[in-house]
Enzyme design. Structure first.
Site, PDB file in Angstrom:
ATOM      1  N   SER A  40       0.803  -1.229   0.000  1.00 35.27           N
ATOM      2  CA  SER A  40       0.000   0.000   0.000  1.00 35.27           C
ATOM      3  C   SER A  40       0.833   1.275   0.000  1.00 35.27           C
ATOM      4  O   SER A  40       0.321   2.349  -0.304  1.00 35.27           O
ATOM      5  CB  SER A  40      -0.945   0.011   1.207  1.00 35.27           C
ATOM      6  OG  SER A  40      -0.227   0.156   2.414  1.00 35.27           O
ATOM      7  N   LYS A 113       0.849   4.551   6.952  1.00 38.09           N
ATOM      8  CA  LYS A 113       0.349   5.365   5.840  1.00 38.09           C
ATOM      9  C   LYS A 113       0.982   6.750   5.919  1.00 38.09           C
ATOM     10  O   LYS A 113       1.687   7.089   6.864  1.00 38.09           O
ATOM     11  CB  LYS A 113      -1.181   5.515   5.906  1.00 38.09           C
ATOM     12  CG  LYS A 113      -1.966   4.219   6.004  1.00 38.09           C
ATOM     13  CD  LYS A 113      -1.984   3.426   4.714  1.00 38.09           C
ATOM     14  CE  LYS A 113      -2.791   2.139   4.883  1.00 38.09           C
ATOM     15  NZ  LYS A 113      -2.737   1.299   3.670  1.00 38.09           N
TER      16      LYS A 113
END
EC number: 3.4.21.89
Length: 272
Positions: A40, A113
């Protein structure tokens, strides 16, 4: 002789005990090891990157306690008494563009993230382009990111490709851009295809919360999806574990012991 053996055993136990205490203090208050399990955050972080998370960057909350999933122990089991007021001891505010490890607001798993939205910001994706407070961020094409279309890492995850369909062992291509956030932080992002997450409603980040996205924009479960729907949603301040600053080690194989799969060019690599 029996007394000597007994004394040796006692000293060994003491040594092990203090080693565990020191390791526990190191992991709880200073740095936490983190292994990248998914794609990701490509190409900033690759599957198999190993890093230490700087826990001192934002201060301490319940999330600073280590979780021990192999023992069925979560951070809330150890430090749940400190949960609930969305504050931190010796707290410092994170900066837009930081790469952050945090606890998922619902199930408590560790996520990594990039922080794109601060409290009070209005965040929206329009046509695959990030908008902050009504203004599109600056992006510039930066060629392509290429990798082999094959299973990756311990979970044997297969990459998604902009040039799909791609046969096993062929070159998997993603469009690459440099995105510059308000404040001046520039970083790489990838594009795979046009999909639902490229167009979203306007999200207004609540006070004491943050909005996170993966750099591999079309292959990331992040704040664009509410946590009640399986995504991440807004992340409370107290859920931040720390900032990721540098990749210490990297392996492209199923195990870090497969030395022939080590990525020497990523050892001690700074995270942009």
């Amino acid at each position: 002789m029996a007394e000597e053996n007994k004394g040796g055993i006692v000293e060994t136990i003491k040594t092990v005990f203090w080693a565990l205490v020191i390791a526990g203090v190191f992991r709880t208050f200073l740095f936490q090891p983190f292994w990248i399990p998914s794609g990701s955050m490509k190409d900033t972080l690759l599957i198999g990157d190993f890093l230490f998370v700087n826990k001192m960057a934002y201060g301490y909350s319940y999330a600073s306690c280590p979780s021990l999933p192999f023992m069925g122990v979560d951070a809330k089991d150890l430090c749940g008494w400190a949960d609930g007021d969305n504050t931190r001891l010796l707290g410092s505010e994170p900066k837009r563009g930081d790469v952050v490890v945090f606890r998922h607001p619902v199930h408590g798993s560790d996520f990594i993230k990039r922080l794109v939205g601060l409290p009070g910001d209005r965040i929206q994706m329009k046509g695959g382009l990030l908008h902050i407070n009504g203004t599109a961020v600056k992006v510039q094409r930066d060629g392509s990111f290429e990798e082999t279309a094959a299973p990756q890492g311990p979970q044997q995850l297969r990459p998604r490709c902009h040039n799909a369909p791609v046969g096993e062992g062929a070159t998997c291509v993603k469009e690459k851009y440099i995105e510059t956030l308000p404040g001046g932080v520039s970083h790489s992002i990838l594009n795979i295809s046009s999909q639902g997450s490229d167009n979203t409603p306007v999200y207004t980040v609540p006070a004491g919360h943050y909005f996170f996205m993966g750099d591999n924009r079309d292959n990331s479960s992040d704040s664009r999806v509410p946590n009640i729907s399986g995504g991440v949603g807004f992340v409370p301040y107290e859920n931040l574990i720390g900032r990721a600053d540098r990749v210490m080690f990297s392996s492209a194989g199923r195990s870090m012991l497969f030395f022939w799969t080590w990525r020497g060019d990523r050892f001690f690599k700074a995270i942009d």
